[in-house]
Write a protein that holds these residues in place. Structure first.
Motif, PDB file in Angstrom:
ATOM      1  N   SER A  88       0.829  -1.196   0.000  1.00  0.00           N
ATOM      2  CA  SER A  88       0.000   0.000   0.000  1.00  0.00           C
ATOM      3  C   SER A  88       0.866   1.250   0.000  1.00  0.00           C
ATOM      4  N   ARG A  89       0.392   2.282  -0.662  1.00  0.00           N
ATOM      5  CA  ARG A  89       1.115   3.556  -0.667  1.00  0.00           C
ATOM      6  C   ARG A  89       1.167   4.151   0.738  1.00  0.00           C
ATOM      7  N   HIS A  90       0.158   3.878   1.549  1.00  0.00           N
ATOM      8  CA  HIS A  90       0.074   4.471   2.881  1.00  0.00           C
ATOM      9  C   HIS A  90       0.407   3.445   3.968  1.00  0.00           C
ATOM     10  N   GLN A  91       1.186   3.880   4.918  1.00  0.00           N
ATOM     11  CA  GLN A  91       1.472   3.095   6.107  1.00  0.00           C
ATOM     12  C   GLN A  91       0.690   3.697   7.262  1.00  0.00           C
ATOM     13  N   TYR A  92      -0.211   2.935   7.851  1.00  0.00           N
ATOM     14  CA  TYR A  92      -1.030   3.429   8.951  1.00  0.00           C
ATOM     15  C   TYR A  92      -0.298   3.187  10.263  1.00  0.00           C
ATOM     16  N   TYR A  93      -0.228   4.213  11.074  1.00  0.00           N
ATOM     17  CA  TYR A  93       0.537   4.165  12.317  1.00  0.00           C
ATOM     18  C   TYR A  93      -0.292   3.486  13.410  1.00  0.00           C
ATOM     19  N   SER A  94       0.205   2.358  13.897  1.00  0.00           N
ATOM     20  CA  SER A  94      -0.547   1.545  14.847  1.00  0.00           C
ATOM     21  C   SER A  94      -0.836   2.271  16.158  1.00  0.00           C
ATOM     22  N   GLY A  95       0.018   3.224  16.540  1.00  0.00           N
ATOM     23  CA  GLY A  95      -0.203   3.951  17.784  1.00  0.00           C
ATOM     24  C   GLY A  95      -1.475   4.777  17.778  1.00  0.00           C
ATOM     25  N   MET A  96      -2.000   5.063  16.568  1.00  0.00           N
ATOM     26  CA  MET A  96      -3.210   5.866  16.446  1.00  0.00           C
ATOM     27  C   MET A  96      -4.442   5.035  16.094  1.00  0.00           C
ATOM     28  N   PHE A  97      -4.293   3.712  16.058  1.00  0.00           N
ATOM     29  CA  PHE A  97      -5.438   2.857  15.751  1.00  0.00           C
ATOM     30  C   PHE A  97      -6.596   3.117  16.707  1.00  0.00           C
ATOM     31  N   SER A  98      -6.276   3.191  17.993  1.00  0.00           N
ATOM     32  CA  SER A  98      -7.327   3.376  18.995  1.00  0.00           C
ATOM     33  C   SER A  98      -7.989   4.739  18.843  1.00  0.00           C
ATOM     34  N   GLY A  99      -7.178   5.783  18.603  1.00  0.00           N
ATOM     35  CA  GLY A  99      -7.731   7.125  18.449  1.00  0.00           C
ATOM     36  C   GLY A  99      -8.609   7.248  17.219  1.00  0.00           C
ATOM     37  N   TYR A 100      -8.226   6.573  16.136  1.00  0.00           N
ATOM     38  CA  TYR A 100      -9.071   6.579  14.938  1.00  0.00           C
ATOM     39  C   TYR A 100     -10.371   5.823  15.197  1.00  0.00           C
ATOM     40  N   THR A 101     -10.270   4.703  15.895  1.00  0.00           N
ATOM     41  CA  THR A 101     -11.461   3.921  16.237  1.00  0.00           C
ATOM     42  C   THR A 101     -12.432   4.750  17.064  1.00  0.00           C
ATOM     43  N   GLU A 102     -11.891   5.542  17.991  1.00  0.00           N
ATOM     44  CA  GLU A 102     -12.745   6.353  18.861  1.00  0.00           C
ATOM     45  C   GLU A 102     -13.266   7.597  18.143  1.00  0.00           C
ATOM     46  N   PRO A 105      -8.617   0.774   8.060  1.00  0.00           N
ATOM     47  CA  PRO A 105      -9.750   1.718   8.005  1.00  0.00           C
ATOM     48  C   PRO A 105     -11.086   1.062   7.655  1.00  0.00           C
ATOM     49  N   GLU A 106     -11.112   0.202   6.644  1.00  0.00           N
ATOM     50  CA  GLU A 106     -12.372  -0.422   6.236  1.00  0.00           C
ATOM     51  C   GLU A 106     -12.906  -1.366   7.308  1.00  0.00           C
ATOM     52  N   GLN A 107     -12.001  -1.979   8.079  1.00  0.00           N
ATOM     53  CA  GLN A 107     -12.438  -2.909   9.117  1.00  0.00           C
ATOM     54  C   GLN A 107     -13.034  -2.181  10.320  1.00  0.00           C
ATOM     55  N   ILE A 108     -12.531  -0.996  10.603  1.00  0.00           N
ATOM     56  CA  ILE A 108     -13.074  -0.230  11.726  1.00  0.00           C
ATOM     57  C   ILE A 108     -14.516   0.180  11.449  1.00  0.00           C
ATOM     58  N   GLU A 109     -14.828   0.456  10.211  1.00  0.00           N
ATOM     59  CA  GLU A 109     -16.208   0.779   9.861  1.00  0.00           C
ATOM     60  C   GLU A 109     -17.140  -0.387  10.205  1.00  0.00           C
ATOM     61  N   LYS A 110     -16.656  -1.602  10.002  1.00  0.00           N
ATOM     62  CA  LYS A 110     -17.447  -2.783  10.349  1.00  0.00           C
ATOM     63  C   LYS A 110     -17.649  -2.866  11.863  1.00  0.00           C
ATOM     64  N   LEU A 111     -16.607  -2.526  12.628  1.00  0.00           N
ATOM     65  CA  LEU A 111     -16.740  -2.553  14.088  1.00  0.00           C
ATOM     66  C   LEU A 111     -17.718  -1.483  14.568  1.00  0.00           C
ATOM     67  N   HIS A 112     -17.681  -0.324  13.934  1.00  0.00           N
ATOM     68  CA  HIS A 112     -18.629   0.730  14.304  1.00  0.00           C
ATOM     69  C   HIS A 112     -20.074   0.281  14.081  1.00  0.00           C
ATOM     70  N   ASN A 113     -20.297  -0.499  13.037  1.00  0.00           N
ATOM     71  CA  ASN A 113     -21.650  -0.945  12.711  1.00  0.00           C
ATOM     72  C   ASN A 113     -22.070  -2.216  13.449  1.00  0.00           C
ATOM     73  N   SER A 114     -21.131  -2.860  14.091  1.00  0.00           N
ATOM     74  CA  SER A 114     -21.413  -4.128  14.766  1.00  0.00           C
ATOM     75  C   SER A 114     -22.175  -3.912  16.075  1.00  0.00           C
ATOM     76  N   ARG A 115     -23.295  -4.604  16.232  1.00  0.00           N
ATOM     77  CA  ARG A 115     -24.070  -4.496  17.475  1.00  0.00           C
ATOM     78  C   ARG A 115     -23.477  -5.349  18.594  1.00  0.00           C
ATOM     79  N   LYS A 116     -22.776  -6.399  18.215  1.00  0.00           N
ATOM     80  CA  LYS A 116     -22.182  -7.309  19.211  1.00  0.00           C
ATOM     81  C   LYS A 116     -20.762  -7.648  18.751  1.00  0.00           C
ATOM     82  N   THR A 117     -19.778  -7.080  19.429  1.00  0.00           N
ATOM     83  CA  THR A 117     -18.377  -7.265  19.041  1.00  0.00           C
ATOM     84  C   THR A 117     -17.637  -8.029  20.131  1.00  0.00           C
TER      85      THR A 117
END
Length: 362
Positions: free
Chosen positions: A36-50, A131-143
């Motif tokens: 991928s052209r973009h490298q996503y920084y794991s330290g911000m995974f939680s902040g993006y999720t929130e 990024p696409e997987q977090i959208e699924k978690l946002h929509n999930s009623r039971k995670t």
């Protein structure tokens, strides 16, 4: 002219690219291969999720960084390596020949030991899928999160905070763990984080996951947990690349390297970060802190090896500072057996994370 190939855009390789901007050797050709052209920084995974950070603030443009560094960028995934012929094969059918190669490709969030998990797990690694997987978690009623370590707890807390903030407080978030939460941080920290998780109305299940089917997670104690999305964050798992090669690995399939970050049998093959295990220090945590500290050593050793000069050993820290985001801009800080919960801890984490991404151009 020598050719150095960096496989993956992890923390150590980012450091090498940045240093190459400052100090170039015209006798060495550098190539970065990443899917991928973009490298996503794991330290911000939680902040993006929130919902604290927009997507563009969590990622680094590898192609742009390579251009600044005078390094060739190849948007591909490496499928196999022949260390005898010094060849790499990519998913696009291209073959690259190297004099020196370094792997910083991270790990998998999966486990073949749990029946059915691979078919139903939500993979967030490689991290460009995040990024696409977090959208699924946002929509999930039971995670359901599987794992009692920092990654699982932090993501569960961040997701719960997003749910509450966005009016989905009735969505359930559960964590299944087979050992005390944050066990490696000690009993005091484990008890404290357990209280934090429980106070956020996240359901905890103490038991080892035995099986996952299309609707339920089953533990060996007989618990059956209903889910819409299940995600395994029970510790890093080795990428399949090394198992399919003749490169020596540890018992879990991670590339086995010496203190100089070289393969124990092929000194022109290097490995850092989550994908590699230090032979002399096998218990060094596979996390961002380790990968960042390995960067300067890798840079010196790749250049030293190419010039037939000096290389230096990596010396792991005995203790290190770690900060988890626990939601609502609060942080859970640990150092050895010490821990605390505070807003200034989150602000410190935020400063460290934003500074890291900013250093490499965002």
């Amino acid at each position: 002219m020598k050719t150095i190939i960096l496989v993956g855009g992890g923390h150590s390789h980012l450091y090498c690219l940045k240093k190459h901007i400052q100090k170039r050797d015209e006798n060495v050709r550098w190539i970065l291969i990443s899917p991928s052209r973009h490298q996503y920084y794991s330290g911000m995974f939680s902040g993006y999720t929130e919902g604290i950070y927009p997507l563009e603030e969590t990622r680094i443009d590898l192609e742009r960084l390579c251009e600044e560094a005078g390094c060739d960028f190849v948007a591909s995934a490496v499928l196999s390596i022949d260390p005898d012929q010094q060849h790499l094969l990519t998913d696009k059918g291209d073959i690259f020949t190297y004099d020196f190669v370094s792997f910083d490709i991270g790990s998998r969030n999966d486990s073949m030991e749990i029946e059915g998990l691979h078919e139903h797990n939500l993979p967030i690694k490689p991290n460009y899928r995040f990024p696409e997987q977090i959208e699924k978690l946002h929509n999930s009623r039971k995670t359901v999160f599987i794992g009692g370590g920092a990654a699982s707890i932090e993501m569960a807390l961040s997701l719960k905070a997003w749910k509450v903030d966005n009016g989905y407080g009735d969505h359930s978030v559960s964590v299944v763990h087979s050992s005390p939460l944050l066990k490696k941080a000690g009993s005091f920290s484990s008890k404290k984080i357990t209280e934090v998780v429980s106070s956020k109305e996240i359901t905890l299940y103490d038991g080892r996951v035995e099986k996952v089917d299309g609707t339920h997670v089953f533990t060996e104690d007989g618990a059956s947990i209903d889910y819409d999305e299940v995600i395994f964050l029970g510790g890093p798992k080795a990428p399949p690349l090394f198992a399919s090669s003749i490169l020596p690995t540890d018992a879990k399939g991670f590339l086995l390297v010496n203190s100089y970050l070289q393969s124990v049998e092929y000194p022109n093959v290097f490995g850092t970060g989550d994908c590699a295990t230090l032979k002399d220090f096998p218990d060094v945590p596979k996390n961002g802190v380790t990968a960042v500290r390995q960067g300067p050593v890798l840079w010196k050793n790749l250049n030293g090896a190419a010039a037939k000069g000096k290389i230096i050993p990596f010396e792991p820290q005995k203790r290190y500072l770690a900060i988890m985001s626990i939601g609502d801009k609060k942080g859970f800080l640990t150092y050895g057996s010490f821990s605390l919960v505070s807003r200034w801890a989150w602000r410190l984490k935020n400063w460290i994370d934003e500074r890291f991404v900013g250093r490499y151009g965002g």
